[in-house]
Scaffold this motif. Sequence first.
Motif, mmCIF file in Angstrom:
data_model
loop_
_atom_site.group_PDB
_atom_site.id
_atom_site.type_symbol
_atom_site.label_atom_id
_atom_site.label_comp_id
_atom_site.label_asym_id
_atom_site.label_seq_id
_atom_site.Cartn_x
_atom_site.Cartn_y
_atom_site.Cartn_z
ATOM 1 N N GLU A 38 0.851 -1.206 0.000
ATOM 2 C CA GLU A 38 0.000 0.000 0.000
ATOM 3 C C GLU A 38 0.888 1.258 0.000
ATOM 4 O O GLU A 38 0.687 2.186 -0.775
ATOM 5 C CB GLU A 38 -0.860 -0.034 1.273
ATOM 6 N N GLN A 39 1.883 1.242 0.884
ATOM 7 C CA GLN A 39 2.731 2.440 1.018
ATOM 8 C C GLN A 39 3.625 2.626 -0.195
ATOM 9 O O GLN A 39 3.871 3.749 -0.619
ATOM 10 C CB GLN A 39 3.566 2.342 2.300
ATOM 11 N N ILE A 40 4.098 1.525 -0.750
ATOM 12 C CA ILE A 40 4.945 1.644 -1.952
ATOM 13 C C ILE A 40 4.112 2.187 -3.116
ATOM 14 O O ILE A 40 4.538 3.105 -3.827
ATOM 15 C CB ILE A 40 5.619 0.289 -2.297
ATOM 16 N N ILE A 41 2.913 1.666 -3.297
ATOM 17 C CA ILE A 41 2.055 2.144 -4.394
ATOM 18 C C ILE A 41 1.739 3.625 -4.202
ATOM 19 O O ILE A 41 1.814 4.424 -5.141
ATOM 20 C CB ILE A 41 0.748 1.307 -4.474
ATOM 21 N N LYS A 42 1.419 3.991 -2.967
ATOM 22 C CA LYS A 42 1.064 5.393 -2.676
ATOM 23 C C LYS A 42 2.249 6.333 -2.940
ATOM 24 O O LYS A 42 2.073 7.445 -3.432
ATOM 25 C CB LYS A 42 0.645 5.489 -1.195
ATOM 26 N N SER A 43 3.451 5.862 -2.666
ATOM 27 C CA SER A 43 4.626 6.739 -2.775
ATOM 28 C C SER A 43 5.287 6.695 -4.150
ATOM 29 O O SER A 43 6.167 7.501 -4.421
ATOM 30 C CB SER A 43 5.676 6.329 -1.741
ATOM 31 N N SER A 44 4.923 5.736 -4.985
ATOM 32 C CA SER A 44 5.673 5.568 -6.240
ATOM 33 C C SER A 44 5.072 6.361 -7.403
ATOM 34 O O SER A 44 3.921 6.136 -7.782
ATOM 35 C CB SER A 44 5.735 4.087 -6.627
ATOM 36 N N PRO A 45 5.886 7.239 -8.014
ATOM 37 C CA PRO A 45 5.408 7.940 -9.205
ATOM 38 C C PRO A 45 5.574 7.091 -10.465
ATOM 39 O O PRO A 45 5.159 7.487 -11.547
ATOM 40 C CB PRO A 45 6.335 9.168 -9.265
ATOM 41 N N VAL A 46 6.215 5.915 -10.316
ATOM 42 C CA VAL A 46 6.403 5.032 -11.480
ATOM 43 C C VAL A 46 5.577 3.763 -11.289
ATOM 44 O O VAL A 46 5.094 3.484 -10.188
ATOM 45 C CB VAL A 46 7.906 4.670 -11.681
ATOM 46 N N ALA A 47 5.438 2.999 -12.367
ATOM 47 C CA ALA A 47 4.625 1.780 -12.322
ATOM 48 C C ALA A 47 5.172 0.816 -11.267
ATOM 49 O O ALA A 47 6.382 0.708 -11.070
ATOM 50 C CB ALA A 47 4.625 1.110 -13.687
ATOM 51 N N VAL A 48 4.239 0.124 -10.599
ATOM 52 C CA VAL A 48 4.621 -0.844 -9.559
ATOM 53 C C VAL A 48 4.179 -2.248 -9.990
ATOM 54 O O VAL A 48 3.031 -2.463 -10.369
ATOM 55 C CB VAL A 48 3.965 -0.494 -8.201
ATOM 56 N N GLY A 49 5.125 -3.174 -9.906
ATOM 57 C CA GLY A 49 4.817 -4.567 -10.219
ATOM 58 C C GLY A 49 4.957 -5.426 -8.977
ATOM 59 O O GLY A 49 5.621 -5.035 -8.002
ATOM 60 N N THR A 50 4.338 -6.595 -9.006
ATOM 61 C CA THR A 50 4.442 -7.547 -7.881
ATOM 62 C C THR A 50 4.479 -8.975 -8.430
ATOM 63 O O THR A 50 4.236 -9.198 -9.621
ATOM 64 C CB THR A 50 3.226 -7.464 -6.929
ATOM 65 N N VAL A 51 4.726 -9.909 -7.516
ATOM 66 C CA VAL A 51 4.602 -11.339 -7.830
ATOM 67 C C VAL A 51 3.599 -11.891 -6.814
ATOM 68 O O VAL A 51 3.985 -12.278 -5.708
ATOM 69 C CB VAL A 51 5.970 -12.063 -7.703
ATOM 70 N N PRO A 52 2.304 -11.903 -7.148
ATOM 71 C CA PRO A 52 1.282 -12.228 -6.145
ATOM 72 C C PRO A 52 1.457 -13.589 -5.477
ATOM 73 O O PRO A 52 1.053 -13.755 -4.326
ATOM 74 C CB PRO A 52 -0.026 -12.182 -6.941
ATOM 75 N N ILE A 53 2.079 -14.543 -6.167
ATOM 76 C CA ILE A 53 2.198 -15.878 -5.555
ATOM 77 C C ILE A 53 3.050 -15.810 -4.278
ATOM 78 O O ILE A 53 2.907 -16.647 -3.386
ATOM 79 C CB ILE A 53 2.773 -16.911 -6.581
ATOM 80 N N TYR A 54 3.912 -14.785 -4.168
ATOM 81 C CA TYR A 54 4.694 -14.628 -2.929
ATOM 82 C C TYR A 54 3.755 -14.436 -1.733
ATOM 83 O O TYR A 54 3.943 -15.033 -0.686
ATOM 84 C CB TYR A 54 5.617 -13.402 -2.988
ATOM 85 N N GLU A 55 2.786 -13.534 -1.914
ATOM 86 C CA GLU A 55 1.899 -13.221 -0.787
ATOM 87 C C GLU A 55 1.074 -14.449 -0.394
ATOM 88 O O GLU A 55 0.923 -14.753 0.792
ATOM 89 C CB GLU A 55 0.972 -12.043 -1.129
#
Length: 428
Positions: free
Chosen positions: A107-124
């Motif tokens: 949440e905080q990374i998305i809120k603070s990032s002016p660039v595109a954010v990617g993830t690997v959902p299987i980690y969560e």
Amino acid sequence: MTIIEKARKGIITDQMRLVAEEENLSPEFIRKGVASGTIAIIRNNKRDIKPLALGEGLRTKVNANIGTSEDIADIKLELEKLEAAVDAKTDAVMDLSTGGDLRSIREQIIKSSPVAVGTVPIYEVSVNKFRSGEGMIRMTPDEIFDTIEAQAEQGVDFMTVHCGVTLSTVERLEQSGRIVDVVSRGGAFLIMWMYYNKKENPLYEYFDRLLEIAHRYDITLSLGDGLRPGGLPDATDRPQVQETIFLGELVKRAREKGVQAIVEGPGHIPINDVAMNVKLEKKLCCNAPFYVLGPLVTDIAAGYDHITAAIGGAIAAAAGADFLCYVTRTEHLSLPDVDAVREGVIAARIAAHAGDIAKGVEGAYEQDLEMSKARHTLDWKKMLSLAIDPKRASELRSAAPPSDDDVCTMCGEYCALKKLGEIRKLKR
Ligand code: SF4
């Protein structure tokens, strides 16, 4: 409608115009690329950021991986890394957190990032199952897709999904005699699940379910290479190639459903095979934008893998790779700190730019031409401003100030450029 559907209907969106302006290309060129899938414009439709544009004819972009681990889970540190990566001009970040409160960190990374954010959902999904005591082998398809949906709802722009790790690619892996086995965490989690449950990878079996979610949020699928080689001896082996064939088929299915897809690639490749790997991916995956991790061109440079990856990244970009995932000097050793993140982004940007010159990307060569002219006229202000890392260049010049401002302390009063310039003036 998703951006790819709009492009196919002939609509030029604001995002396409923005990309066209940034890349100095026509909006129609961008629209055609998006419509055919050779260009991806990445942005979750819930977000208001500069979109990440990848693909044919565009500047090669770079990604910085950040995120906590079980041993170091400090959100403040991750936000500092994000700031360092953005300051060093990364084009995207991926939150690969596996320690701490994953939802809140994201949440905080998305809120603070002016660039595109990617993830690997299987980690969560895997971390939650592990923490619950059930073990990751007990994750259910519903839990996987619910997590993907929740991350999309949070605003994640692109997701790595290891859909090409199938029962048949795993069977091939077992017969392959690989030395380093599987080095992708997502790939390994899914293989463990498949071994235990004796079932097909849910991300492959229910790929349409994944497409529905991606379509709803207009997120881009980054088709992960769970079987990427983890060492030079395993490069371009049969499991890697078979997975790429599957990924190519999934690219086609994604496009048919109006979802953008990019393809991930190695990893570790000998320098003489890097270009061949890029061409193979482009051929097998319908020219989808190609996202490479490095690639590392030798396995013995621990402590310097940002350099190893930049060598491979430059060759990959020159051969047509579109997106370089940085590698830091701590790769294979520890979680990177803020300095390593900054240095990793700069190294990847150097590789990307070197590749862009070879690819003939609009405006890339001209930057070097300007630098050459500034060097010839000993225009230090301009030289420093044109440097890929002006901060580092200025620091190094100030650290050893010359007695004559025209030159630098390398040759001092014997500066070839200054001396020849003076003689030429006298000749006139
Ligand atoms: S002093 Fe030497 S290294 Fe420095 S600018 Fe002149 S020629 Fe180049």
